[in-house]
Design a protein around this motif. Structure first.
Motif, PDB file in Angstrom:
ATOM      1  N   GLY A  33       0.784  -1.238   0.000  1.00  0.00           N
ATOM      2  CA  GLY A  33       0.000   0.000   0.000  1.00  0.00           C
ATOM      3  C   GLY A  33       0.814   1.285   0.000  1.00  0.00           C
ATOM      4  N   GLY A  34       0.141   2.339   0.423  1.00  0.00           N
ATOM      5  CA  GLY A  34       0.675   3.684   0.305  1.00  0.00           C
ATOM      6  C   GLY A  34       1.965   3.932   1.069  1.00  0.00           C
ATOM      7  N   ARG A  37       4.724   2.567  -1.029  1.00  0.00           N
ATOM      8  CA  ARG A  37       4.885   3.478  -2.175  1.00  0.00           C
ATOM      9  C   ARG A  37       5.660   4.732  -1.769  1.00  0.00           C
ATOM     10  NH1 ARG A  37      -0.368   5.244  -2.658  1.00  0.00           N
ATOM     11  NH2 ARG A  37       0.204   7.005  -1.345  1.00  0.00           N
ATOM     12  N   ARG A  51       3.028  12.007   5.235  1.00  0.00           N
ATOM     13  CA  ARG A  51       2.210  10.810   5.244  1.00  0.00           C
ATOM     14  C   ARG A  51       1.581  10.619   6.612  1.00  0.00           C
ATOM     15  NH1 ARG A  51       0.778   6.957   2.248  1.00  0.00           N
ATOM     16  NH2 ARG A  51      -0.325   5.535   3.568  1.00  0.00           N
ATOM     17  N   ASP A  56       0.203  -0.930   5.715  1.00  0.00           N
ATOM     18  CA  ASP A  56      -0.829  -1.973   5.708  1.00  0.00           C
ATOM     19  C   ASP A  56      -0.132  -3.316   5.582  1.00  0.00           C
ATOM     20  OD1 ASP A  56      -2.930  -0.103   5.681  1.00  0.00           O
ATOM     21  OD2 ASP A  56      -2.784   0.094   3.508  1.00  0.00           O
ATOM     22  N   ARG A 123      -5.250  -7.159  -8.244  1.00  0.00           N
ATOM     23  CA  ARG A 123      -6.529  -6.453  -8.225  1.00  0.00           C
ATOM     24  C   ARG A 123      -6.383  -5.046  -7.642  1.00  0.00           C
ATOM     25  NH1 ARG A 123      -7.898  -4.554  -3.265  1.00  0.00           N
ATOM     26  NH2 ARG A 123      -6.524  -5.666  -1.848  1.00  0.00           N
ATOM     27  N   ARG A 124      -5.159  -4.625  -7.404  1.00  0.00           N
ATOM     28  CA  ARG A 124      -4.939  -3.276  -6.856  1.00  0.00           C
ATOM     29  C   ARG A 124      -4.993  -2.229  -7.955  1.00  0.00           C
ATOM     30  NH1 ARG A 124      -3.141  -3.280  -1.465  1.00  0.00           N
ATOM     31  NH2 ARG A 124      -3.288  -5.415  -0.703  1.00  0.00           N
ATOM     32  N   ASP A 125      -5.100  -0.976  -7.562  1.00  0.00           N
ATOM     33  CA  ASP A 125      -5.410   0.052  -8.555  1.00  0.00           C
ATOM     34  C   ASP A 125      -4.267   0.420  -9.498  1.00  0.00           C
ATOM     35  OD1 ASP A 125      -4.138   1.360  -6.435  1.00  0.00           O
ATOM     36  OD2 ASP A 125      -5.754   2.800  -6.074  1.00  0.00           O
ATOM     37  N   ASN A 129       1.110   1.117  -6.429  1.00  0.00           N
ATOM     38  CA  ASN A 129       0.480   0.647  -5.189  1.00  0.00           C
ATOM     39  C   ASN A 129       0.447  -0.873  -5.124  1.00  0.00           C
ATOM     40  OD1 ASN A 129      -0.088   3.189  -4.226  1.00  0.00           O
ATOM     41  ND2 ASN A 129      -2.089   3.286  -5.229  1.00  0.00           N
ATOM     42  N   ASP A 168     -14.087   0.336  -9.003  1.00  0.00           N
ATOM     43  CA  ASP A 168     -14.146   1.309  -7.910  1.00  0.00           C
ATOM     44  C   ASP A 168     -13.884   2.697  -8.485  1.00  0.00           C
ATOM     45  OD1 ASP A 168     -13.901   2.916  -5.721  1.00  0.00           O
ATOM     46  OD2 ASP A 168     -12.400   1.685  -4.684  1.00  0.00           O
ATOM     47  N   ARG A 171     -11.117   5.314  -7.611  1.00  0.00           N
ATOM     48  CA  ARG A 171      -9.778   5.219  -8.199  1.00  0.00           C
ATOM     49  C   ARG A 171      -9.509   6.338  -9.200  1.00  0.00           C
ATOM     50  NH1 ARG A 171      -9.874  -1.387  -8.843  1.00  0.00           N
ATOM     51  NH2 ARG A 171      -8.984  -1.815  -6.780  1.00  0.00           N
ATOM     52  N   ARG A 174      -8.189   8.957  -7.091  1.00  0.00           N
ATOM     53  CA  ARG A 174      -6.855   8.535  -6.625  1.00  0.00           C
ATOM     54  C   ARG A 174      -5.818   8.741  -7.730  1.00  0.00           C
ATOM     55  NH1 ARG A 174      -6.127   5.199  -2.239  1.00  0.00           N
ATOM     56  NH2 ARG A 174      -4.808   3.722  -3.343  1.00  0.00           N
ATOM     57  N   ARG A 177      -4.910  12.289  -7.769  1.00  0.00           N
ATOM     58  CA  ARG A 177      -4.054  12.653  -6.629  1.00  0.00           C
ATOM     59  C   ARG A 177      -2.601  12.235  -6.873  1.00  0.00           C
ATOM     60  NH1 ARG A 177      -3.245   9.559  -1.403  1.00  0.00           N
ATOM     61  NH2 ARG A 177      -5.246   8.549  -1.790  1.00  0.00           N
ATOM     62  N   PHE A 178      -2.406  10.986  -7.274  1.00  0.00           N
ATOM     63  CA  PHE A 178      -1.031  10.529  -7.505  1.00  0.00           C
ATOM     64  C   PHE A 178      -0.415  11.267  -8.700  1.00  0.00           C
ATOM     65  CE2 PHE A 178      -3.009   6.456  -5.715  1.00  0.00           C
ATOM     66  CZ  PHE A 178      -2.621   6.756  -4.414  1.00  0.00           C
ATOM     67  N   LYS A 215      -6.930  15.003   0.474  1.00  0.00           N
ATOM     68  CA  LYS A 215      -5.621  14.346   0.269  1.00  0.00           C
ATOM     69  C   LYS A 215      -4.911  14.925  -0.947  1.00  0.00           C
ATOM     70  CE  LYS A 215      -6.285   9.772   2.355  1.00  0.00           C
ATOM     71  NZ  LYS A 215      -6.351   8.316   2.056  1.00  0.00           N
TER      72      LYS A 215
HETATM   73  N1  CTP Z   1      -6.437   0.209  -3.213  1.00  0.00           N
HETATM   74  C1  CTP Z   1      -7.039  -0.047  -4.424  1.00  0.00           C
HETATM   75  N2  CTP Z   1      -8.138   0.630  -4.813  1.00  0.00           N
HETATM   76  C2  CTP Z   1      -8.665   1.608  -4.025  1.00  0.00           C
HETATM   77  C3  CTP Z   1      -8.068   1.893  -2.789  1.00  0.00           C
HETATM   78  C4  CTP Z   1      -6.955   1.177  -2.415  1.00  0.00           C
HETATM   79  O1  CTP Z   1      -6.570  -0.916  -5.148  1.00  0.00           O
HETATM   80  N3  CTP Z   1      -9.736   2.264  -4.415  1.00  0.00           N
HETATM   81  C5  CTP Z   1      -5.265  -0.561  -2.791  1.00  0.00           C
HETATM   82  C6  CTP Z   1      -3.962   0.041  -3.222  1.00  0.00           C
HETATM   83  O2  CTP Z   1      -3.038  -1.015  -3.412  1.00  0.00           O
HETATM   84  C7  CTP Z   1      -3.586   0.871  -2.042  1.00  0.00           C
HETATM   85  C8  CTP Z   1      -4.025   0.002  -0.888  1.00  0.00           C
HETATM   86  O3  CTP Z   1      -5.212  -0.623  -1.378  1.00  0.00           O
HETATM   87  O4  CTP Z   1      -2.217   1.157  -2.003  1.00  0.00           O
HETATM   88  C9  CTP Z   1      -4.307   0.734   0.415  1.00  0.00           C
HETATM   89  O5  CTP Z   1      -5.315   1.686   0.207  1.00  0.00           O
HETATM   90  P1  CTP Z   1      -5.445   3.015   1.060  1.00  0.00           P
HETATM   91  O6  CTP Z   1      -4.910   2.805   2.418  1.00  0.00           O
HETATM   92  O7  CTP Z   1      -6.814   3.504   0.867  1.00  0.00           O
HETATM   93  O8  CTP Z   1      -4.547   4.047   0.272  1.00  0.00           O
HETATM   94  P2  CTP Z   1      -2.990   4.089   0.101  1.00  0.00           P
HETATM   95  O9  CTP Z   1      -2.616   3.742  -1.287  1.00  0.00           O
HETATM   96  O10 CTP Z   1      -2.370   3.364   1.223  1.00  0.00           O
HETATM   97  O11 CTP Z   1      -2.611   5.574   0.099  1.00  0.00           O
HETATM   98  P3  CTP Z   1      -3.086   6.726   1.034  1.00  0.00           P
HETATM   99  O12 CTP Z   1      -2.951   6.250   2.434  1.00  0.00           O
HETATM  100  O13 CTP Z   1      -2.114   7.772   0.627  1.00  0.00           O
HETATM  101  O14 CTP Z   1      -4.487   6.970   0.579  1.00  0.00           O
END
Ligand code: CTP
Length: 412
Positions: A33-34, A37, A51, A56, A123-125, A129, A168, A171, A174, A177-178, A215
């Motif tokens: 996760g974040g 990253r 941060r 996670d 399955r992550r975004d 990440n 989702d 995303r 998100r 943002r990135f 964010k």
């Molecule tokens: N994730 C995803 N799709 C989303 C939200 C999250 O695939 N809509 C996955 C990503 O791999 C992400 C992880 O779940 O890195 C953790 O999500 P979250 O804690 O919400 O965000 P972070 O990426 O950790 O970043 P931040 O804390 O900066 O939001």
């Protein structure tokens, strides 16, 4: 980013202890996760990332197993496999079972456990990440070259972008943002899916949208972050009140001082010509707290009214008295060309100790009653009139002067 080993020394001991316990019990556990990253980004660029989020942990252990391994847990998203493990100090750390989506409607997902780390990452975004770090060795699993994309500053969906966004819709925000972070761009196919999804955001929960907005404002210069929302066609969808903003007005938002998202939101609304009522409603719609909505309303109201001439001491005192509660927010959002002179004038007023509020008057309500004013609205009215006189000339703030005003006699 090319380093083969992740700097696991950075991981807080409380999180490391949770990972070790899972591994000790025969399960797989990986940092994901974040936080991964951001740490990789810092290591690669030397640039610090602000941060708040924790590391996670993704694990092969099913949720009931996670709960049985730790003394204190909270099932915060148990249907998605997420359990919060509480450490000694009561800090919560998220542990999520490897999972894949079986059904989604863009807001809610139904998930299946019992899958591999690779399937979980798939399955992550975004690729950035989808990097996993082994808690013992620092070994990294990076099947989509997330580290390469981090190094190049590229936001790229894992697999098919349109599919990822259908699963989702958050995303989309998100990605923006990135993509707004310094040095980052959004890869063309991912960008095409972002713009194609811009009209599909109405079903998202407003809290989550607000959180992403905040964010984004924290992660990038406002002109870049808000500018990207504008360019993607998302800004007016989420904030109809900001629909009239153009690139030039968005660029001017970089002049807002400090990086406070509430002040920035207010400055954006003011720049779009919103009135204070509209601003308050907009803030409430996006579920800002009452306190933040009040701040937004006050800043927008102040920016909509004429500002005092900094040379006009009386005008500055009156203006400051009327905007005292939210002065700090307001001063940060003032037009840059004006701010320095007005702030200097305000500091001068404050240094002189000029009274600015009813509480600072040399008399109070009980003095008025003792002087024969009838209890009731007249008391407040007279005190406000006295304050107005004192704002005009602070030397008038004495009992002798105030208690001999003719309007004390005629009050009913
Ligand atoms: N994730 C995803 N799709 C989303 C939200 C999250 O695939 N809509 C996955 C990503 O791999 C992400 C992880 O779940 O890195 C953790 O999500 P979250 O804690 O919400 O965000 P972070 O990426 O950790 O970043 P931040 O804390 O900066 O939001």
């Amino acid at each position: 980013v090319s380093a083969e080993r992740f700097p696991i020394e950075r991981v807080p001991p409380a999180v490391a202890a949770i990972a070790q316990r899972l591994i000790g019990a025969g399960h797989e556990a990986w940092y994901v996760g974040g936080a991964v990253r951001d740490a990789l980004y810092e290591a690669a660029t030397g640039k610090a990332v602000t941060r708040t989020g924790d590391y996670d942990i993704a694990t092969s252990a099913p949720p009931p197993e996670v709960r049985s391994l730790f003394r204190r847990t909270v099932p915060i998203g148990i249907e998605h496999g997420t359990v919060a493990v509480l450490d000694e100090g009561g800090g919560a750390h998220e542990v999520t079972t490897f999972r894949k989506d079986v059904r989604t409607d863009g807001r809610h997902a139904e998930v299946e456990f019992g899958v591999s780390l690779e399937e979980d990452l798939a399955r992550r975004d975004f690729t950035i990440n989808a990097v996993a770090v082994h808690p013992g060795s620092g070994e990294m699993r990076d099947p989509f070259d997330g580290r390469g994309d981090l190094g190049r500053g590229v936001v790229r969906a894992v697999g098919d972008a349109a599919t990822r966004f259908r699963e989702d819709r958050l995303r989309v925000l998100r990605a923006l943002r990135f993509g707004a972070a310094p040095g980052f761009t959004i890869e063309p196919e991912t960008w095409a899916a972002v713009t194609a999804s811009a009209h599909e955001l109405s079903h998202l929960s407003r809290e989550r949208v607000r959180e992403e907005w905040v964010k984004m404002l924290l992660a990038s210069a406002p002109a870049r972050g808000i500018g990207l929302w504008l360019e993607a066609g998302v800004l007016g969808e989420i904030w109809p009140e900001l629909a009239s903003l153009d690139a030039a007005r968005v660029a001017a938002l970089d002049g807002v001082q400090g990086a406070d998202p509430v002040t920035l939101t207010a400055a954006a609304l003011a720049a779009a010509g919103a009135g204070s009522e509209t601003a308050r409603h907009a803030a409430a719609r996006l579920r800002f707290s009452n306190r933040d909505a009040e701040r937004i309303e006050a800043v927008v109201a102040a920016l909509a009214r004429p500002l005092p001439d900094p040379e006009d001491e009386i005008g500055v005192r009156r203006w400051l008295a009327a905007n005292l509660t939210h002065y700090t927010d307001i001063s940060r959002a003032l037009p840059a060309r004006f701010r320095d002179r007005l702030v200097a004038a305000v500091i001068a007023v404050r240094l002189r100790g000029a009274p600015l509020s009813l509480e600072q008057l040399a008399v109070d309500g009980s003095d008025l009653l003792a002087a024969g004013v009838k209890a009731g609205p007249a008391v407040g009215r007279i005190l406000r009139r006295m304050l107005d006189e004192v704002l005009e000339d602070p030397a008038r703030n004495t009992r002798e002067y105030l208690l001999t005003r003719p309007y004390l006699e005629s009050a009913d």
